[in-house]
Design an enzyme around this catalytic site. Structure first.
Site: not given
Lengths: 324, 324, 324
Positions: A9, A198
């Site tokens: 991320n 996810d």
């Protein structure tokens, strides 16, 4: 392999889904190799179940993931694999355990994908190992049957939802299954599915708390239905429960075999993901409470709370055991 | 889905090509699903045309792209799909419209890729919707025929070009078509082609002005010829026109079916992309004027100017309409 | 890891470039780890050179690649790594050696990329190992200097070339360097560059002989210049020599640091790749002879012939040695 920017991320933490995908690939290799170790029909091991998995410490871009896998039990038609993931900072040499996961695979014939083959037995060093494995086998079998009934639920869109309600953060994505998503049998790798799950769960969590979030754990996932190449899969997630510092998200995977197939859209997998919100220093932050509105949402919140308390109790028992 | 570092340039702006690819995938899914909704021969919807598309605001790494698609018209053999893309900053909750695109698909039989099947009709809420759709259908049909004639042009190499000439920035790339680039029919996804086209156009624009550039719009693209798995495609781009703050680049896609095929190299697609140069604060910068040398270059510059003025006039008319 | 359709050509043979990329990643991990094993300035090992590498047997989709790496020599500022690649068919258990490669890395400071750090010495089991390593070190150092002078050449475009001439098959691609292509230092991984080089060389070979081709070997590659994130790289290839059953292709990599940099385009790497053409049964096919036209082409053909005969003689000497 070295973790790249796309694996992580924007805060640099590697996605839980990337790690789950690596784990599943290692499990698939070792169990396919084992199931073909004796002369007989060639087969490919298909993921049937992943046990509850905790993410013990975050992995970062530039670190190397070391994945090791070992077969720990075989029943007549299934293989239990234990996979350990360590993150290694090759600059400092520091190593940390990231995950310990347990996966169950089933060998499917390469010629007839609906035929489950027999698994060559493994040798146990001690008799107790076999007994303990058998106990784990029976437990997961029971749990598999239960989830099969729970699978009817759908996520309906909500118009103009209020912040922190279930409808506010719920999300879904669609993905067209391509050739590189699939095994030799032409079915989606379990790891590819988990990575998509996810991704959706992470978007739900980030929409809810608007901070940097990471996967803390994944409840046991059962793969009841295969997904074929060319399918469109819809992955949807909604928040079910929040504790002070964690969020539980339920994720559904539905497959649409819309070309060349008489079959209707069906539920392929579902699972619960738990996320935490992290400060810039990597400390867990409090999360906004989930606002439940309908009866169903309240019921699911209570069920989530039950799972949360159960896990907490189990972890405390383990810590006490370890301390003794 | 969340925008990743690889989806964007080094300034963090998501490539127009990444967005075009998402749009096309959504369109392909909804139209394939629709065309298979009635019993009959299974088919895959193939992209025939994308209408002119404006990029209304840049999307950034870490934002979530929300893509929604709707069928707005069906003729006997084609489907019109409207796709909207919103970028959502999941940390602030801010949402912005990024694109509104209109695509045309044609259902091709899964058994015989040269057979175009019939499209099940959709229901319109109001009669006018059908009439307006029919008008759009006729218009695009006309435009498709025109481009077919325009397609003979090639880009010739230039040795030791001067800065800001056409030859200085012209670029081309080759790509070997792999399995993940293709639909179930074994032909390249329209979205994959558009992503490569945007990649080349972006490099032409960056070579010309040597600053951070972003896609501002794409003129209508017609897909006359399919490209098969295993082909080598050459994507070439050259600058045709510059206004004070924009650059127009013409892009050609040629396919070389060089293994196992008697066919010669052929032109598969061509299109005009418009780019702007952005400062670090995201403001449009002036761009260096294109230096035209040959008669052909001067003619193309004038044609580009015509397209530019036409688009500008159309936009002003729309703004006046909206203001009333 | 399991080889996927995207790693291979349409005949199912994994691209040489995919294998080179895996080899380089393994080498980068082990040498970065070693160079940081003693307290001191953190560093990242950058690829300086790959010795000549033969592809001993083709790898196929669905097989598992086992990559193992070992440090075999250290000089004051460089590390020699030996990487072995085995392909394993997990259905039959059959294993084959695919490659044995030798790579040289140099540790660059994480704080100052232009500073080369010292390498901690390794322990040798036998004194001769150190002496042999030193000999290899001196040889490659010499060879590195030589190629530096050879690097001025460029590939000029040819208009309307005849089949089987150099101009007919020469090809080039451009690639914008993205974040996932780069190391922690922000420079392109050597493995990424080699993968692109193999892609271009493969297209040149396929254009020449229009059959299924595979990488047979790569001559030593020296990495003289780093390539930074955000650069556009142009990879160009041209055929230099054909024997009865092999083709030699020269590949150049040029970097264009066109955003935010005063520097001009520069030659980053060059190398020779050898390809063979395979029948459906995997047997080498005769290849069309290369038609040379200019003096330079004839000279390069003779040089290629020299390299071909030298390699052949070396291989025969090794076989005789092995037979004794």
């Amino acid at each position: 392999r070295i973790m790249r920017p796309d694996d992580a991320n924007i805060a640099g933490n590697v996605h839980g889904g990337t790690i789950l995908k690596m784990i599943e690939e290692a499990g698939a290799i070792i169990s396919t190799r084992h199931c073909n170790s004796q002369a007989g029909e060639p087969c490919v091991a298909a993921l049937a179940r992943v046990e509850r998995t905790d993410f013990l410490s975050p992995m970062c871009i530039g670190e190397v993931a070391n994945v090791s896998a070992e077969i720990t039990y075989t029943s007549r038609h299934s293989v239990e694999v234990q996979v350990n993931v360590m993150s290694e900072n090759i600059l400092t040499g520091a190593k940390k355990v990231t995950n310990k996961a347990t996966l169950w695979y089933v060998p499917l014939s390469l010629k007839n994908v609906n035929k489950v083959l027999e698994v060559p037995p493994i040798q146990y060093v001690r008799k107790e190992q076999e007994d303990e494995g058998k106990k784990r086998y029976e437990e997961q079998k029971l749990d598999r049957l239960e989830t099969k009934q729970r699978n009817g639920d759908v996520i309906l869109p909500v118009i103009n939802p209020e912040p922190h309600t279930v409808g506010y953060s719920q999300s879904s994505l669609i993905h067209l299954v391509g050739p590189s998503d699939c095994t030799l049998l032409g079915f989606v790798h379990g790891g590819v599915t988990m990575k998509l799950m996810d991704e959706v769960a992470g978007i739900v969590a980030a929409r809810h708390c608007k901070t940097n979030i990471v996967t803390a754990s994944v409840d046991a996932i059962n793969f009841h239905e295969k997904i074929k190449k060319g399918c469109v899969i819809t992955v949807s997630g909604r928040m079910t429960f929040t504790s002070n510092k964690s969020m539980e998200i339920e994720v559904f995977v539905d497959a649409d075999p819309f070309v060349d197939e008489p079959r209707e859209r069906y539920r392929a997998v579902s699972a619960f993901f738990t996320y935490v919100s992290l400060s810039k220093e990597g400390k867990p932050l409090p999360v906004p409470q989930l606002l439940t509105e309908t009866e169903d949402e309240k019921r699911r919140f209570e069920e989530g709370k039950g799972r949360y308390l159960q896990t907490k109790a189990k972890r405390q028992a383990q810590m006490q055991e370890a301390a003794q």
